[in-house]
Motif scaffolding. Structure first.
Motif, PDB file in Angstrom:
ATOM      1  N   ALA A   1     -26.343 -28.623 -15.131  1.00  0.00           N
ATOM      2  CA  ALA A   1     -25.636 -28.421 -16.401  1.00  0.00           C
ATOM      3  C   ALA A   1     -26.157 -29.359 -17.496  1.00  0.00           C
ATOM      4  O   ALA A   1     -25.498 -29.577 -18.504  1.00  0.00           O
ATOM      5  CB  ALA A   1     -24.139 -28.626 -16.198  1.00  0.00           C
ATOM      6  N   SER A   2     -27.341 -29.914 -17.303  1.00  0.00           N
ATOM      7  CA  SER A   2     -27.918 -30.837 -18.272  1.00  0.00           C
ATOM      8  C   SER A   2     -28.025 -30.179 -19.649  1.00  0.00           C
ATOM      9  O   SER A   2     -28.399 -29.012 -19.760  1.00  0.00           O
ATOM     10  CB  SER A   2     -29.308 -31.262 -17.800  1.00  0.00           C
ATOM     11  N   PRO A   3     -27.736 -30.938 -20.698  1.00  0.00           N
ATOM     12  CA  PRO A   3     -27.832 -30.380 -22.055  1.00  0.00           C
ATOM     13  C   PRO A   3     -29.266 -30.316 -22.588  1.00  0.00           C
ATOM     14  O   PRO A   3     -29.498 -29.879 -23.699  1.00  0.00           O
ATOM     15  CB  PRO A   3     -26.998 -31.364 -22.878  1.00  0.00           C
ATOM     16  N   ILE A   4     -30.231 -30.743 -21.789  1.00  0.00           N
ATOM     17  CA  ILE A   4     -31.619 -30.757 -22.246  1.00  0.00           C
ATOM     18  C   ILE A   4     -32.104 -29.335 -22.483  1.00  0.00           C
ATOM     19  O   ILE A   4     -31.950 -28.467 -21.641  1.00  0.00           O
ATOM     20  CB  ILE A   4     -32.545 -31.450 -21.219  1.00  0.00           C
ATOM     21  N   GLY A   5     -32.692 -29.124 -23.624  1.00  0.00           N
ATOM     22  CA  GLY A   5     -33.340 -27.851 -23.906  1.00  0.00           C
ATOM     23  C   GLY A   5     -34.794 -27.973 -23.494  1.00  0.00           C
ATOM     24  O   GLY A   5     -35.604 -28.514 -24.230  1.00  0.00           O
ATOM     25  N   TRP A   6     -35.123 -27.518 -22.278  1.00  0.00           N
ATOM     26  CA  TRP A   6     -36.491 -27.618 -21.779  1.00  0.00           C
ATOM     27  C   TRP A   6     -37.379 -26.567 -22.445  1.00  0.00           C
ATOM     28  O   TRP A   6     -37.008 -25.413 -22.556  1.00  0.00           O
ATOM     29  CB  TRP A   6     -36.525 -27.420 -20.264  1.00  0.00           C
TER      30      TRP A   6
END
Length: 162
Positions: free
Chosen positions: A26-31
Motif C-alpha cells: 500500500a506504499s504511496p510511492i508512484g513507481w
C-alpha cells in the motif's frame, strides 16, 4: 577507486521507515516503469521501476523523509535522490555499465532488502545487497547493477551529491 561499505548504517526505527515506504504493497510511492535499467540494456529482458525523490529542483512528496541524510552523508549540495525497484527473475541479470553523471561527485547506495543482487564497481568489486548497508563511492566512475533471483524484488536508494 575508493569506496566504503558500512553495514547497519541507520538506526532500526529510521531504516524500518524507509523499508516500509518502499516495500509495502500500500506504499504511496508512484513507481515509474523504465524498460531498461541503464543505457545499453535496451535489448535484454530486464526492466526497473523508479521514483524520483529529488532532481533539478523537482521534489516528490517523499523528500522530507530523507532530511536525516543531509548531515549523515555530509551533503553540501544535493544532485539527486532516486528510489529503485528491480523485479526478480529466474536469472540474475547484470545491467550495462554506466556513470550516474559524467562529472566528479559523491554517490551513496542504500540497500533496502537482502537479496542476491549486487553493485559491481569499476575495479570488479561486487557489493552485495544487504538490508541497511550503504555503499559510498564515486558515482561518476563506471559501475553496474543487477536484479535478483531470491526475493520478489531488489530495492535500493541512489543518492548523488557534493
Amino acid at each position: 577507486m575508493a569506496y566504503e561499505v558500512i553495514d547497519n548504517y541507520f538506526d532500526e526505527k529510521y531504516f524500518g521507515k524507509l523499508q516500509h515506504a518502499m516495500m509495502e504493497p500500500a506504499s504511496p510511492i508512484g513507481w515509474e516503469y523504465l524498460p531498461a535499467p541503464s543505457a545499453g540494456n535496451e535489448n535484454d529482458l530486464s526492466c526497473m521501476f523508479t521514483h524520483l525523490v529529488f532532481e533539478h529542483k523537482q521534489y516528490s512528496e517523499m523528500f522530507d523523509m530523507f532530511d536525516v541524510m543531509w548531515s549523515m552523508f555530509d551533503i553540501k549540495s544535493l544532485i539527486r535522490i532516486k528510489l529503485n525497484l528491480y523485479p526478480s527473475s529466474q536469472t540474475l541479470l547484470e545491467h550495462a555499465v554506466h556513470q550516474d553523471y559524467n562529472f566528479n561527485h559523491k554517490g551513496a547506495i542504500i540497500y533496502i532488502n537482502d537479496n542476491d543482487g549486487f553493485t559491481r564497481l569499476e575495479d570488479g568489486t561486487c557489493i552485495e545487497s544487504k538490508a541497511n548497508r550503504v555503499l559510498f563511492f564515486d558515482a561518476s566512475q563506471p559501475h553496474s547493477s543487477t536484479n535478483c533471483t531470491n526475493a520478489k524484488a531488489r530495492f535500493n536508494i541512489n543518492v548523488n551529491y557534493f
